[in-house]
Write a protein that holds these residues in place. Structure first.
Motif, PDB file in Angstrom:
ATOM      1  N   TYR A 130       0.793  -1.222   0.000  1.00  0.00           N
ATOM      2  CA  TYR A 130       0.000   0.000   0.000  1.00  0.00           C
ATOM      3  C   TYR A 130       0.831   1.280   0.000  1.00  0.00           C
ATOM      4  CZ  TYR A 130      -3.965  -3.094   1.004  1.00  0.00           C
ATOM      5  OH  TYR A 130      -4.915  -4.073   0.945  1.00  0.00           O
ATOM      6  N   LYS A 131       1.943   1.297   0.702  1.00  0.00           N
ATOM      7  CA  LYS A 131       2.756   2.514   0.752  1.00  0.00           C
ATOM      8  C   LYS A 131       3.299   2.870  -0.628  1.00  0.00           C
ATOM      9  CE  LYS A 131       4.056   2.408   5.588  1.00  0.00           C
ATOM     10  NZ  LYS A 131       5.107   2.307   6.575  1.00  0.00           N
ATOM     11  N   VAL A 132       3.786   1.868  -1.330  1.00  0.00           N
ATOM     12  CA  VAL A 132       4.315   2.106  -2.677  1.00  0.00           C
ATOM     13  C   VAL A 132       3.176   2.493  -3.617  1.00  0.00           C
ATOM     14  CG1 VAL A 132       5.491   1.047  -4.647  1.00  0.00           C
ATOM     15  CG2 VAL A 132       6.299   0.592  -2.330  1.00  0.00           C
ATOM     16  N   ALA A 133       2.063   1.793  -3.516  1.00  0.00           N
ATOM     17  CA  ALA A 133       0.908   2.092  -4.372  1.00  0.00           C
ATOM     18  C   ALA A 133       0.452   3.533  -4.168  1.00  0.00           C
ATOM     19  CB  ALA A 133      -0.227   1.115  -4.083  1.00  0.00           C
ATOM     20  N   LEU A 134       0.347   3.946  -2.920  1.00  0.00           N
ATOM     21  CA  LEU A 134      -0.104   5.302  -2.621  1.00  0.00           C
ATOM     22  C   LEU A 134       0.841   6.341  -3.225  1.00  0.00           C
ATOM     23  CD1 LEU A 134      -2.072   7.184  -1.197  1.00  0.00           C
ATOM     24  CD2 LEU A 134      -0.659   6.965   0.863  1.00  0.00           C
ATOM     25  N   LYS A 135       2.131   6.122  -3.068  1.00  0.00           N
ATOM     26  CA  LYS A 135       3.138   7.053  -3.608  1.00  0.00           C
ATOM     27  C   LYS A 135       2.976   7.175  -5.137  1.00  0.00           C
ATOM     28  CE  LYS A 135       8.150   7.622  -3.747  1.00  0.00           C
ATOM     29  NZ  LYS A 135       9.431   7.029  -3.397  1.00  0.00           N
ATOM     30  N   ILE A 136       2.750   6.053  -5.788  1.00  0.00           N
ATOM     31  CA  ILE A 136       2.613   6.061  -7.251  1.00  0.00           C
ATOM     32  C   ILE A 136       1.289   6.687  -7.673  1.00  0.00           C
ATOM     33  CG2 ILE A 136       2.434   4.568  -9.278  1.00  0.00           C
ATOM     34  CD1 ILE A 136       4.508   2.738  -7.796  1.00  0.00           C
ATOM     35  N   PHE A 137       0.203   6.370  -6.958  1.00  0.00           N
ATOM     36  CA  PHE A 137      -1.084   7.008  -7.263  1.00  0.00           C
ATOM     37  C   PHE A 137      -0.983   8.527  -7.128  1.00  0.00           C
ATOM     38  CE2 PHE A 137      -3.627   3.020  -5.883  1.00  0.00           C
ATOM     39  CZ  PHE A 137      -3.716   2.563  -7.194  1.00  0.00           C
ATOM     40  N   MET A 138      -0.267   8.986  -6.116  1.00  0.00           N
ATOM     41  CA  MET A 138      -0.116  10.428  -5.916  1.00  0.00           C
ATOM     42  C   MET A 138       0.664  11.072  -7.067  1.00  0.00           C
ATOM     43  SD  MET A 138      -1.841  11.349  -3.391  1.00  0.00           S
ATOM     44  CE  MET A 138      -2.427  11.058  -1.742  1.00  0.00           C
TER      45      MET A 138
ATOM     46  N   SER B  32     -10.025   3.263  -1.926  1.00  0.00           N
ATOM     47  CA  SER B  32     -10.050   1.805  -1.747  1.00  0.00           C
ATOM     48  C   SER B  32      -8.814   1.305  -1.016  1.00  0.00           C
ATOM     49  CB  SER B  32     -10.143   1.108  -3.111  1.00  0.00           C
ATOM     50  OG  SER B  32     -11.350   1.415  -3.736  1.00  0.00           O
ATOM     51  N   LEU B  33      -7.681   1.882  -1.345  1.00  0.00           N
ATOM     52  CA  LEU B  33      -6.440   1.512  -0.671  1.00  0.00           C
ATOM     53  C   LEU B  33      -6.552   1.776   0.830  1.00  0.00           C
ATOM     54  CD1 LEU B  33      -2.896   2.357  -1.896  1.00  0.00           C
ATOM     55  CD2 LEU B  33      -3.550   2.941   0.403  1.00  0.00           C
ATOM     56  N   TYR B  34      -7.009   2.972   1.180  1.00  0.00           N
ATOM     57  CA  TYR B  34      -7.163   3.299   2.600  1.00  0.00           C
ATOM     58  C   TYR B  34      -8.220   2.417   3.264  1.00  0.00           C
ATOM     59  CZ  TYR B  34      -4.145   7.440   2.423  1.00  0.00           C
ATOM     60  OH  TYR B  34      -3.067   8.280   2.319  1.00  0.00           O
ATOM     61  N   PHE B  35      -9.299   2.111   2.542  1.00  0.00           N
ATOM     62  CA  PHE B  35     -10.340   1.242   3.096  1.00  0.00           C
ATOM     63  C   PHE B  35      -9.766  -0.140   3.417  1.00  0.00           C
ATOM     64  CE2 PHE B  35     -13.790  -1.844   2.691  1.00  0.00           C
ATOM     65  CZ  PHE B  35     -14.742  -1.310   3.549  1.00  0.00           C
ATOM     66  N   ASN B  36      -9.035  -0.698   2.478  1.00  0.00           N
ATOM     67  CA  ASN B  36      -8.453  -2.029   2.688  1.00  0.00           C
ATOM     68  C   ASN B  36      -7.360  -2.028   3.753  1.00  0.00           C
ATOM     69  OD1 ASN B  36     -10.109  -3.412   0.908  1.00  0.00           O
ATOM     70  ND2 ASN B  36      -8.822  -2.904  -0.837  1.00  0.00           N
ATOM     71  N   ASP B  37      -6.735  -0.885   3.946  1.00  0.00           N
ATOM     72  CA  ASP B  37      -5.712  -0.744   4.985  1.00  0.00           C
ATOM     73  C   ASP B  37      -6.340  -0.322   6.321  1.00  0.00           C
ATOM     74  OD1 ASP B  37      -2.973  -1.004   5.654  1.00  0.00           O
ATOM     75  OD2 ASP B  37      -2.642   1.157   5.425  1.00  0.00           O
ATOM     76  N   ARG B  38      -7.673  -0.279   6.367  1.00  0.00           N
ATOM     77  CA  ARG B  38      -8.467   0.054   7.559  1.00  0.00           C
ATOM     78  C   ARG B  38      -8.198   1.468   8.074  1.00  0.00           C
ATOM     79  NH1 ARG B  38     -12.349  -2.135   6.497  1.00  0.00           N
ATOM     80  NH2 ARG B  38     -13.212  -1.781   8.546  1.00  0.00           N
TER      81      ARG B  38
ATOM     82  N   ALA C 229     -10.099   6.926   3.936  1.00  0.00           N
ATOM     83  CA  ALA C 229     -10.935   6.330   2.890  1.00  0.00           C
ATOM     84  C   ALA C 229     -12.155   7.209   2.634  1.00  0.00           C
ATOM     85  CB  ALA C 229     -11.365   4.922   3.292  1.00  0.00           C
ATOM     86  N   GLU C 230     -12.798   7.650   3.706  1.00  0.00           N
ATOM     87  CA  GLU C 230     -13.965   8.524   3.564  1.00  0.00           C
ATOM     88  C   GLU C 230     -13.591   9.814   2.831  1.00  0.00           C
ATOM     89  OE1 GLU C 230     -17.384  10.759   6.247  1.00  0.00           O
ATOM     90  OE2 GLU C 230     -15.626   9.931   7.252  1.00  0.00           O
ATOM     91  N   GLU C 231     -12.450  10.384   3.192  1.00  0.00           N
ATOM     92  CA  GLU C 231     -12.000  11.633   2.551  1.00  0.00           C
ATOM     93  C   GLU C 231     -11.851  11.460   1.041  1.00  0.00           C
ATOM     94  OE1 GLU C 231      -7.879  14.211   2.326  1.00  0.00           O
ATOM     95  OE2 GLU C 231      -8.364  13.251   4.250  1.00  0.00           O
ATOM     96  N   TYR C 232     -11.201  10.372   0.627  1.00  0.00           N
ATOM     97  CA  TYR C 232     -10.954  10.190  -0.809  1.00  0.00           C
ATOM     98  C   TYR C 232     -12.200   9.732  -1.561  1.00  0.00           C
ATOM     99  CZ  TYR C 232      -6.193  11.630  -0.671  1.00  0.00           C
ATOM    100  OH  TYR C 232      -5.075  12.413  -0.558  1.00  0.00           O
ATOM    101  N   PHE C 233     -13.029   8.903  -0.949  1.00  0.00           N
ATOM    102  CA  PHE C 233     -14.289   8.536  -1.603  1.00  0.00           C
ATOM    103  C   PHE C 233     -15.186   9.767  -1.748  1.00  0.00           C
ATOM    104  CE2 PHE C 233     -13.893   3.924   0.043  1.00  0.00           C
ATOM    105  CZ  PHE C 233     -13.313   3.504  -1.145  1.00  0.00           C
TER     106      PHE C 233
END
Length: 195
Positions: free
Chosen positions: A68-76, A100-106, A111-115
């Motif tokens: 998730y950390k790498v995914a988030l960096k790349i999405f940004m 979705s990434l934040y949701f799955n990472d609990r 998650a609410e902010e990005y959705f």
């Protein structure tokens, strides 16, 4: 020079398509290899849309591998490019992916902010499909913590899908609203939703 750029562009697209093929086969390591080569090609010709799309694909590979950390960096990075070039459809998709990434990472607050950002962007664009998906995602955040808020989002998604004729989404919301009613032991209301 234009011929060379066109050739590189075709190579980049072919590599990205091969990455897509492997991604959908569940072979994320192979997909990443093709996406990285595609990204280099897009960079070499200054194709920012291609770069943003490919970065998003790379982010998805890391997301599915739970990195998730790498995914988030790349999405940004992809999001920043989208903002700079005004590539709204991918920007909306990336907001949803980050949610979705934040949701799955609990990390439910994020998650609410990005959705929510995704919902606003989809409303601005008039993308009803993404709006209904956003209501579904937002409701899911509160399914186990705030049934009232969950129901509120599911009802908004239900009404939107009902008004636009999205039958599959409507049926999904009916089932979820029925499940909520059943969990709250309102069996009559649950039966209404299920029927």
């Amino acid at each position: 020079l234009a011929k060379e750029a066109q050739s590189v562009s075709m190579e980049a697209l072919a590599l990205k398509n091969l990455g897509n093929y492997h991604y959908y086969q569940g072979h994320t390591a192979e997909a990443l290899s093709f996406y990285k080569h595609s990204l280099l090609c897009f960079k070499s010709i200054g194709d920012f849309r291609g770069m943003a799309t490919t970065l998003s694909n790379i982010g998805l590979c890391h997301y599915w591998d739970k990195n998730y950390k790498v995914a988030l960096k790349i999405f940004m990075k992809a999001r920043k490019i989208c903002d700079e070039i005004g590539f709204q459809p991918l920007h909306i998709q990336i907001l949803n992916n980050i949610g979705s990434l934040y949701f799955n990472d609990r990390q439910l607050r994020l998650a609410e902010e990005y959705f929510s950002k995704c919902l606003v962007a989809a409303e601005d664009k008039g993308d009803v499909s993404v709006q209904t998906a956003s209501y579904l995602n937002l409701g899911s955040i509160f399914e186990n913590s705030d049934v009232g808020k969950c129901e509120e989002y599911f009802l908004k998604g239900y009404e939107l899908s009902k008004n636009t004729g999205e039958r599959n989404q409507r049926a999904r919301f009916e089932r979820l609203l029925g499940d909520l009613s059943r969990t709250s032991e309102d069996y009559a209301k649950a039966e209404e939703w299920y029927l």
